[in-house]
Design a protein around this motif. Structure first.
Motif, PDB file in Angstrom:
ATOM      1  N   ASP A  82       0.825  -1.210   0.000  1.00 49.37           N
ATOM      2  CA  ASP A  82       0.000   0.000   0.000  1.00 49.37           C
ATOM      3  C   ASP A  82       0.860   1.261   0.000  1.00 49.37           C
ATOM      4  OD1 ASP A  82      -2.304  -1.547   0.040  1.00 49.37           O
ATOM      5  OD2 ASP A  82      -2.319  -1.642   2.230  1.00 49.37           O
ATOM      6  N   ALA A  83       1.953   1.241   0.742  1.00 50.18           N
ATOM      7  CA  ALA A  83       2.811   2.420   0.842  1.00 50.18           C
ATOM      8  C   ALA A  83       3.488   2.728  -0.492  1.00 50.18           C
ATOM      9  CB  ALA A  83       3.860   2.217   1.925  1.00 50.18           C
ATOM     10  N   LEU A  84       3.966   1.684  -1.166  1.00 49.88           N
ATOM     11  CA  LEU A  84       4.678   1.885  -2.430  1.00 49.88           C
ATOM     12  C   LEU A  84       3.735   1.942  -3.622  1.00 49.88           C
ATOM     13  CD1 LEU A  84       7.642  -0.580  -1.858  1.00 49.88           C
ATOM     14  CD2 LEU A  84       7.599   1.874  -1.458  1.00 49.88           C
ATOM     15  N   GLY A  85       2.542   1.402  -3.452  1.00 53.49           N
ATOM     16  CA  GLY A  85       1.575   1.403  -4.541  1.00 53.49           C
ATOM     17  C   GLY A  85       1.949   0.467  -5.675  1.00 53.49           C
ATOM     18  N   LYS A  86       2.599  -0.634  -5.346  1.00 53.00           N
ATOM     19  CA  LYS A  86       2.964  -1.595  -6.386  1.00 53.00           C
ATOM     20  C   LYS A  86       2.822  -3.015  -5.862  1.00 53.00           C
ATOM     21  CE  LYS A  86       7.947  -1.760  -5.517  1.00 53.00           C
ATOM     22  NZ  LYS A  86       9.267  -1.591  -6.106  1.00 53.00           N
ATOM     23  N   ARG A  87       2.820  -3.952  -6.800  1.00 52.96           N
ATOM     24  CA  ARG A  87       2.723  -5.366  -6.456  1.00 52.96           C
ATOM     25  C   ARG A  87       4.115  -5.980  -6.427  1.00 52.96           C
ATOM     26  NH1 ARG A  87      -2.157  -7.036 -10.507  1.00 52.96           N
ATOM     27  NH2 ARG A  87      -3.737  -5.744  -9.521  1.00 52.96           N
ATOM     28  N   VAL A  88       4.272  -6.967  -5.539  1.00 50.15           N
ATOM     29  CA  VAL A  88       5.566  -7.616  -5.376  1.00 50.15           C
ATOM     30  C   VAL A  88       5.361  -9.122  -5.409  1.00 50.15           C
ATOM     31  CG1 VAL A  88       7.570  -7.827  -3.883  1.00 50.15           C
ATOM     32  CG2 VAL A  88       6.256  -5.719  -3.881  1.00 50.15           C
TER      33      VAL A  88
ATOM     34  N   GLY B 288      -2.153  -7.326   8.884  1.00 53.52           N
ATOM     35  CA  GLY B 288      -2.772  -6.207   8.174  1.00 53.52           C
ATOM     36  C   GLY B 288      -2.096  -5.829   6.878  1.00 53.52           C
ATOM     37  N   GLY B 289      -1.424  -6.750   6.245  1.00 51.93           N
ATOM     38  CA  GLY B 289      -0.833  -6.480   4.940  1.00 51.93           C
ATOM     39  C   GLY B 289       0.678  -6.585   4.947  1.00 51.93           C
ATOM     40  N   LEU B 290       1.233  -6.508   3.757  1.00 54.96           N
ATOM     41  CA  LEU B 290       2.674  -6.672   3.577  1.00 54.96           C
ATOM     42  C   LEU B 290       3.465  -5.575   4.285  1.00 54.96           C
ATOM     43  CD1 LEU B 290       4.992  -8.203   2.186  1.00 54.96           C
ATOM     44  CD2 LEU B 290       4.685  -6.684   0.235  1.00 54.96           C
ATOM     45  N   ASP B 291       3.002  -4.343   4.196  1.00 53.81           N
ATOM     46  CA  ASP B 291       3.736  -3.228   4.801  1.00 53.81           C
ATOM     47  C   ASP B 291       3.852  -3.393   6.315  1.00 53.81           C
ATOM     48  OD1 ASP B 291       3.809  -2.250   2.248  1.00 53.81           O
ATOM     49  OD2 ASP B 291       2.191  -0.802   2.562  1.00 53.81           O
ATOM     50  N   ALA B 292       2.749  -3.705   6.960  1.00 49.56           N
ATOM     51  CA  ALA B 292       2.755  -3.877   8.417  1.00 49.56           C
ATOM     52  C   ALA B 292       3.625  -5.063   8.819  1.00 49.56           C
ATOM     53  CB  ALA B 292       1.332  -4.073   8.926  1.00 49.56           C
ATOM     54  N   PHE B 293       3.590  -6.128   8.034  1.00 55.70           N
ATOM     55  CA  PHE B 293       4.404  -7.307   8.344  1.00 55.70           C
ATOM     56  C   PHE B 293       5.886  -6.974   8.260  1.00 55.70           C
ATOM     57  CE2 PHE B 293       6.787 -11.081   7.278  1.00 55.70           C
ATOM     58  CZ  PHE B 293       6.309 -12.009   8.179  1.00 55.70           C
TER      59      PHE B 293
ATOM     60  N   ARG C 168      13.168  -1.379   3.395  1.00 56.58           N
ATOM     61  CA  ARG C 168      13.830  -0.063   3.384  1.00 56.58           C
ATOM     62  C   ARG C 168      13.042   0.948   2.557  1.00 56.58           C
ATOM     63  NH1 ARG C 168      19.044  -3.169   2.387  1.00 56.58           N
ATOM     64  NH2 ARG C 168      19.613  -3.774   4.493  1.00 56.58           N
ATOM     65  N   GLU C 169      12.533   0.505   1.406  1.00 56.42           N
ATOM     66  CA  GLU C 169      11.731   1.396   0.561  1.00 56.42           C
ATOM     67  C   GLU C 169      10.469   1.851   1.292  1.00 56.42           C
ATOM     68  OE1 GLU C 169      10.819   0.030  -3.397  1.00 56.42           O
ATOM     69  OE2 GLU C 169      12.779  -0.915  -3.569  1.00 56.42           O
ATOM     70  N   ILE C 170       9.833   0.928   1.996  1.00 61.48           N
ATOM     71  CA  ILE C 170       8.607   1.257   2.735  1.00 61.48           C
ATOM     72  C   ILE C 170       8.914   2.248   3.851  1.00 61.48           C
ATOM     73  CG2 ILE C 170       6.859   0.295   4.287  1.00 61.48           C
ATOM     74  CD1 ILE C 170       6.930  -2.229   2.481  1.00 61.48           C
ATOM     75  N   HIS C 171      10.032   2.027   4.574  1.00 60.89           N
ATOM     76  CA  HIS C 171      10.416   2.961   5.636  1.00 60.89           C
ATOM     77  C   HIS C 171      10.660   4.361   5.072  1.00 60.89           C
ATOM     78  CE1 HIS C 171      10.591   0.910   9.440  1.00 60.89           C
ATOM     79  NE2 HIS C 171      11.197  -0.136   8.898  1.00 60.89           N
ATOM     80  N   LYS C 172      11.348   4.436   3.929  1.00 58.57           N
ATOM     81  CA  LYS C 172      11.611   5.740   3.307  1.00 58.57           C
ATOM     82  C   LYS C 172      10.314   6.424   2.901  1.00 58.57           C
ATOM     83  CE  LYS C 172      16.132   4.625   1.364  1.00 58.57           C
ATOM     84  NZ  LYS C 172      16.863   4.359   0.109  1.00 58.57           N
ATOM     85  N   LYS C 173       9.421   5.650   2.294  1.00 60.03           N
ATOM     86  CA  LYS C 173       8.156   6.210   1.818  1.00 60.03           C
ATOM     87  C   LYS C 173       7.303   6.710   2.989  1.00 60.03           C
ATOM     88  CE  LYS C 173       5.645   6.689  -1.928  1.00 60.03           C
ATOM     89  NZ  LYS C 173       6.069   7.449  -3.080  1.00 60.03           N
ATOM     90  N   LEU C 174       7.260   5.923   4.071  1.00 58.58           N
ATOM     91  CA  LEU C 174       6.473   6.328   5.232  1.00 58.58           C
ATOM     92  C   LEU C 174       7.098   7.524   5.945  1.00 58.58           C
ATOM     93  CD1 LEU C 174       5.435   2.866   6.694  1.00 58.58           C
ATOM     94  CD2 LEU C 174       4.053   4.444   5.345  1.00 58.58           C
TER      95      LEU C 174
END
Length: 100
Positions: free
Chosen positions: A41-47, A63-68, A86-92
């Motif tokens: 959700d944070a990055l807006g892309k599928r992995v 609650g999703g990949l980001d929270a995990f 790391r990308e999620i941390h930067k985005k948040l």
């Protein structure tokens, strides 16, 4: 391709199959790996990841990949998952700064 979960680090275990006569034969116990596409959700892309069924349930529970990934330790994660974390941390970190 390694038989290892990218999120939990669960891998192949080695043990014995024990017969009624107590004869032991070596056996490999493989993790229940699934190729899945998870939405960040944070990055807006599928992995695309290769994870165990247990890890997939844990992702849903948290609650999703980001929270995990935010709660997960670096030691168990694969290289791909570490980069995602790391990308999620930067985005948040950027999001509250932009709002303020």
């Amino acid at each position: 391709m390694a038989r290892r979960c990218e999120l939990t680090g669960k891998a192949v275990q080695v043990g014995h199959l024990v017969s009624h006569s107590n004869r032991k034969t070596k056996c490999r116990f493989l993790p229940n790996l699934c190729n899945v596409t998870l939405q960040s959700d944070a990055l807006g892309k599928r992995v695309r990841l290769r994870v165990t069924a247990h890890a997939l349930r844990s992702v849903e529970h948290r609650g999703g990949l980001d929270a995990f990934l935010i709660k997960a330790g670096e030691g168990d994660l694969s290289q791909t998952a570490r980069l995602l974390k790391r990308e999620i941390h930067k985005k948040l970190a950027e999001t509250p700064a932009a709002a303020a």
